[in-house]
Scaffold this motif. Structure first.
Motif, mmCIF file in Angstrom:
data_model
loop_
_atom_site.group_PDB
_atom_site.id
_atom_site.type_symbol
_atom_site.label_atom_id
_atom_site.label_comp_id
_atom_site.label_asym_id
_atom_site.label_seq_id
_atom_site.Cartn_x
_atom_site.Cartn_y
_atom_site.Cartn_z
ATOM 1 N N GLU A 113 -7.277 -0.493 4.001
ATOM 2 C CA GLU A 113 -7.646 -0.369 2.591
ATOM 3 C C GLU A 113 -7.307 -1.514 1.557
ATOM 4 N N LEU A 114 -8.001 -2.429 1.133
ATOM 5 C CA LEU A 114 -7.541 -3.789 0.333
ATOM 6 C C LEU A 114 -7.314 -3.100 -1.074
ATOM 7 N N ASN A 115 -6.197 -3.726 -1.629
ATOM 8 C CA ASN A 115 -6.015 -3.485 -3.206
ATOM 9 C C ASN A 115 -5.228 -4.837 -3.569
ATOM 10 N N ASP A 116 -4.647 -4.778 -4.592
ATOM 11 C CA ASP A 116 -4.156 -5.912 -5.480
ATOM 12 C C ASP A 116 -2.993 -6.491 -4.828
ATOM 13 N N ASN A 117 -2.126 -5.631 -4.061
ATOM 14 C CA ASN A 117 -0.948 -5.941 -3.267
ATOM 15 C C ASN A 117 -1.524 -6.910 -2.210
#
Length: 135
Positions: free
Chosen positions: A40-44
C-alpha cells in the motif's frame, strides 16, 4: 517440494524480513506455483519528485522472489537479479506476482511482474536463486 504448509506459516517466517515488512510489504498468497505480495503506497515510498521510489518497487519484487524461491527450496539466496522499470505507478497499491520459470538442481529462475491496482505494468524483475545445502 513445497516448504511451507500454508501462506500463514510463510507469513510468520517472513515477518523476520524487517526491511520489507517494516516498509509495508505483505505476503498475500503463496502456493507451489506463485507468490503474490502487495504494498500500500504512502508518502514514505515517494522520492523527492513525488514519484514512487525505485527501491520501494525493488523491495516488493525482491520479497515476492524470496518467498517463492524459499518455498521451492529452503534455503535459497539471490545470486543475480535484474529489474526493468516499465511505467510509473498510477494507483495506490502495488502487487508483485512471482512465478518460477526454471527450477533446476542448484538454481531457480523466478520472474516477478509488478503492477498497480489500476492494472498498469510497473516493473519486470528476474532473479536467479542459488539453492544452499539444506540444514
Amino acid at each position: 517440494m513445497v516448504v511451507y504448509n500454508s501462506t500463514e506459516e510463510a507469513r510468520k517466517e517472513f515477518k523476520k524480513d524487517k526491511f520489507a515488512t517494516n516498509n509495508g510489504v505483505k505476503l498475500e498468497e503463496l502456493t507451489e506455483d506463485y507468490s503474490l505480495c502487495s504494498l500500500e503506497l504512502n508518502d514514505n515510498h515517494k522520492n523527492a519528485y513525488g514519484g514512487v521510489m525505485g527501491g520501494a518497487i525493488f523491495t516488493l519484487a525482491d520479497f515476492a522472489f524470496a518467498t517463492l524461491s524459499n518455498n521451492i527450496h529452503s534455503l535459497t539466496v539471490a545470486q543475480s537479479v535484474n529489474i526493468t522499470y516499465l511505467s510509473a505507478p498510477k494507483g495506490n497499491k502495488l502487487f508483485a506476482k512471482a512465478t518460477c520459470r526454471k527450477n533446476g538442481r542448484t538454481t531457480s529462475i523466478i520472474n516477478v511482474d509488478v503492477y498497480d491496482d489500476t492494472g498498469r505494468d510497473v516493473a519486470l524483475f528476474i532473479g536467479t536463486g542459488f539453492k544452499l545445502e539444506k540444514k
